[in-house]
Design a protein around this motif. Structure first.
Motif, short mmCIF file in Angstrom:
data_model
loop_
_atom_site.label_atom_id
_atom_site.label_comp_id
_atom_site.label_asym_id
_atom_site.label_seq_id
_atom_site.Cartn_x
_atom_site.Cartn_y
_atom_site.Cartn_z
N THR A 118 0.84 -1.22 -0.03
CA THR A 118 0.03 -0.05 -0.04
C THR A 118 0.84 1.22 -0.07
O THR A 118 2.04 1.19 0.03
CB THR A 118 -0.98 -0.03 1.26
OG1 THR A 118 -0.26 0.14 2.25
CG2 THR A 118 -1.67 -1.17 1.37
N GLY A 119 0.27 2.62 0.00
CA GLY A 119 0.95 3.77 -0.10
C GLY A 119 1.95 3.89 -1.28
O GLY A 119 1.62 3.61 -2.45
N ASN A 120 3.02 4.41 -1.20
CA ASN A 120 3.70 5.13 -2.08
C ASN A 120 4.94 4.23 -2.65
O ASN A 120 5.84 4.44 -3.38
CB ASN A 120 4.50 6.27 -2.00
CG ASN A 120 3.43 7.41 -1.46
OD1 ASN A 120 1.96 7.53 -2.08
ND2 ASN A 120 3.68 8.05 -0.47
N GLY A 121 4.94 2.84 -1.85
CA GLY A 121 5.83 1.87 -2.21
C GLY A 121 7.21 2.09 -1.52
O GLY A 121 7.18 3.12 -0.67
N PRO A 122 7.98 0.83 -1.51
CA PRO A 122 9.22 1.00 -0.48
C PRO A 122 10.10 2.17 -1.08
O PRO A 122 10.39 2.85 -2.11
CB PRO A 122 10.04 -0.05 -1.09
CG PRO A 122 8.86 -0.98 -1.82
CD PRO A 122 7.97 -0.23 -2.29
N ALA A 123 10.68 2.85 0.25
CA ALA A 123 11.49 4.10 -0.05
C ALA A 123 12.89 3.86 -0.65
O ALA A 123 13.39 4.57 -1.14
CB ALA A 123 11.74 4.61 1.62
N LEU A 124 13.31 2.75 -0.09
CA LEU A 124 14.77 2.44 -0.76
C LEU A 124 14.65 1.24 -1.86
O LEU A 124 14.08 0.35 -1.98
CB LEU A 124 15.67 1.86 0.34
CG LEU A 124 15.85 2.65 1.83
CD1 LEU A 124 16.62 1.92 2.76
CD2 LEU A 124 15.97 4.08 1.43
N SER A 125 15.91 1.37 -2.56
CA SER A 125 16.26 0.26 -3.59
C SER A 125 17.69 0.24 -3.70
O SER A 125 18.41 0.97 -3.64
CB SER A 125 15.32 0.58 -4.92
OG SER A 125 15.81 1.93 -5.45
N VAL A 126 17.96 -0.98 -4.13
CA VAL A 126 19.17 -1.41 -4.47
C VAL A 126 19.36 -2.16 -6.11
O VAL A 126 18.65 -2.84 -6.17
CB VAL A 126 19.86 -2.72 -3.74
CG1 VAL A 126 21.10 -3.08 -4.13
CG2 VAL A 126 19.55 -2.32 -2.04
N ASP A 127 20.17 -0.98 -6.76
CA ASP A 127 20.13 -1.58 -8.35
C ASP A 127 18.91 -1.62 -9.09
O ASP A 127 18.33 -2.71 -9.51
CB ASP A 127 21.11 -2.64 -8.38
CG ASP A 127 22.38 -2.50 -7.98
OD1 ASP A 127 22.88 -1.20 -8.19
OD2 ASP A 127 23.19 -3.27 -7.51
N GLY A 128 17.78 -0.87 -8.37
CA GLY A 128 16.41 -0.80 -8.98
C GLY A 128 15.65 -1.90 -8.25
O GLY A 128 14.45 -1.79 -8.58
N THR A 129 16.07 -2.65 -7.37
CA THR A 129 15.05 -3.79 -6.70
C THR A 129 14.79 -3.05 -5.66
O THR A 129 15.42 -2.72 -4.87
CB THR A 129 16.00 -4.93 -6.42
OG1 THR A 129 16.52 -5.45 -7.62
CG2 THR A 129 15.15 -6.11 -5.82
N PRO A 130 13.23 -2.99 -5.30
CA PRO A 130 12.95 -2.53 -4.04
C PRO A 130 13.32 -3.16 -2.60
O PRO A 130 13.45 -4.32 -2.87
CB PRO A 130 11.21 -2.49 -4.05
CG PRO A 130 10.93 -2.95 -5.58
CD PRO A 130 12.26 -3.68 -6.00
#
Ligand SMILES: [Zn+2]
Ligand SMILES: [Zn+2]
Length: 368
Positions: A118-130
């Motif tokens: 829900t919401g706006n999605g994960p805040a962080l990502s590593v090489d495009g992976t949430p």
């Protein structure tokens, strides 16, 4: 770019690597972290045990954090840029049927905020992976985005390395005493497990006027700390039967309240056994979802009107309780400095996890 402590493979070590942080969406704020505490529950989330808390990799744990708001998304009424905040794993709406029933830890909005779908999605990502965060937070990062409800503005006089502890250890322990039950002056209270949460139960029970505060642990270091936090008696559980030792202090009936913070089912059974007729055992330590409680005489629960209750993260409202705890520290009536036995850079997270698993020290705080 910012750096975070990321677990890249299930059950693998945590790596201190660069991650991408997206901008804050509607209702969110960006926080530059100043300090984050390591809690036993983080280790359970990373290394399994509680099905509902498992974090698929890549994952960033951490639910104690304090920092400074550096940007706010659309529609945020507070906190504001520049505010010092303590992060809360629970973000209350105050209006759902559990909030209005005075069970704010069960807030439906909190569940929604903790759900990555829900919401706006994960805040962080590593090489495009949430990256999977711990609930709505994931504080083991130099910077992150959180829901505004989960960032509680506090007095800027409060040191942030101490403030982060209020996010879990302090609010969970003190809140269980103040919000979940009512400890009256003269009551006998036993505290099983004297880590970060248990020591805060000890100090809150003493301040509530408990007639005895009996600290139980298997570590001399933790029992000594419990005495410093206000325990009137200590029991080394390696050498005695805990319920008998509690009754040696309280008299034959047992404690009015026991608080169990280890998450070990044997200790939970002892906590139930050590309460008096009409007494309440409060369970706070998270146990693996597969575990069961083996109570040998269930008739006693009925005949003696014993109460067994859970308490989640202090059973309170973060926006109400965190500023109060800050004020109590600044006024000198709440101990926090003594909870921190080690400050480390976030890059040393694996060493800190090893300390926690071996029972070394009280609380490790990562400072940024
Ligand atoms: Zn915690
Ligand atoms: Zn609610």
């Amino acid at each position: 770019m910012t750096k975070a402590a990321v677990q890249l493979k299930a059950d693998g070590p945590v790596e201190f690597i660069e991650v991408d942080v997206r901008p804050p969406g509607p209702g969110e704020v960006r926080v530059r972290m100043a300090a984050a505490g390591l809690c036993h529950t983080d280790v359970q989330a990373l290394y399994g045990g509680v099905a509902s808390m498992t974090m698929p990799p890549p994952a960033v744990a951490g639910h104690e954090g304090a920092g400074v708001v550096t940007e706010v998304g659309p529609g945020v009424l507070g906190p504001a840029v520049g505010d010092h905040v303590i992060l809360s794993a629970l973000g209350h709406d105050g209006t759902c049927e559990f909030c209005t029933d005075d069970h704010p830890s069960l807030c439906l909005r909190s569940l929604q905020l903790a759900d990555p779908r829900t919401g706006n999605g994960p805040a962080l990502s590593v090489d495009g992976t949430p990256v999977t965060p711990f609930g709505p937070l994931g504080t083991f990062t130099e910077e992150t985005i959180v829901p505004a409800e989960c960032a509680i503005a506090i007095d800027k006089a409060m040191p942030l390395d101490l403030a982060c502890l209020i996010g879990c250890a302090v609010s969970t322990g003190v809140g269980a005493v103040r919000n979940r039950v009512t400890v009256r002056p003269g009551d006998h209270v036993a505290v099983l497990g004297c880590g970060g949460v248990g020591l805060n139960i000890v100090q809150a029970a003493r301040r509530a006027g408990a007639g005895s505060v009996i600290a139980v642990d298997v570590s001399e270091e933790k029992l000594a700390a419990a005495t410093a936090f206000g325990a009137t008696h200590v029991i080394d559980a390696r050498h005695v039967q805990v319920p008998d030792a509690v009754r040696a202090v309280t008299g034959p009936f047992g404690a009015h309240f026991t608080f169990e913070s280890t998450g070990l089912t044997d200790c939970m059974v002892q906590a139930v056994s050590a309460i008096r007729p009409g007494g309440t055992a409060v369970l706070l330590g998270m146990a693996p979802s597969s575990s069961a409680l083996a109570l040998d005489n269930i008739a006693d629960i009925i005949l003696q009107e014993k109460v067994i209750t859970g308490s989640l993260m202090g059973s309170g409202y973060s926006a109400r309780d965190f500023p109060v705890l800050v004020r109590e520290y600044l006024e000198g009536t709440l101990k926090l400095d003594e909870l921190i036995t080690r400050r480390r850079p976030l890059a040393e997270i694996n060493e800190a996890i090893a300390d926690l698993k071996s029972g070394t020290g009280l609380r490790t705080v990562f400072t940024f």
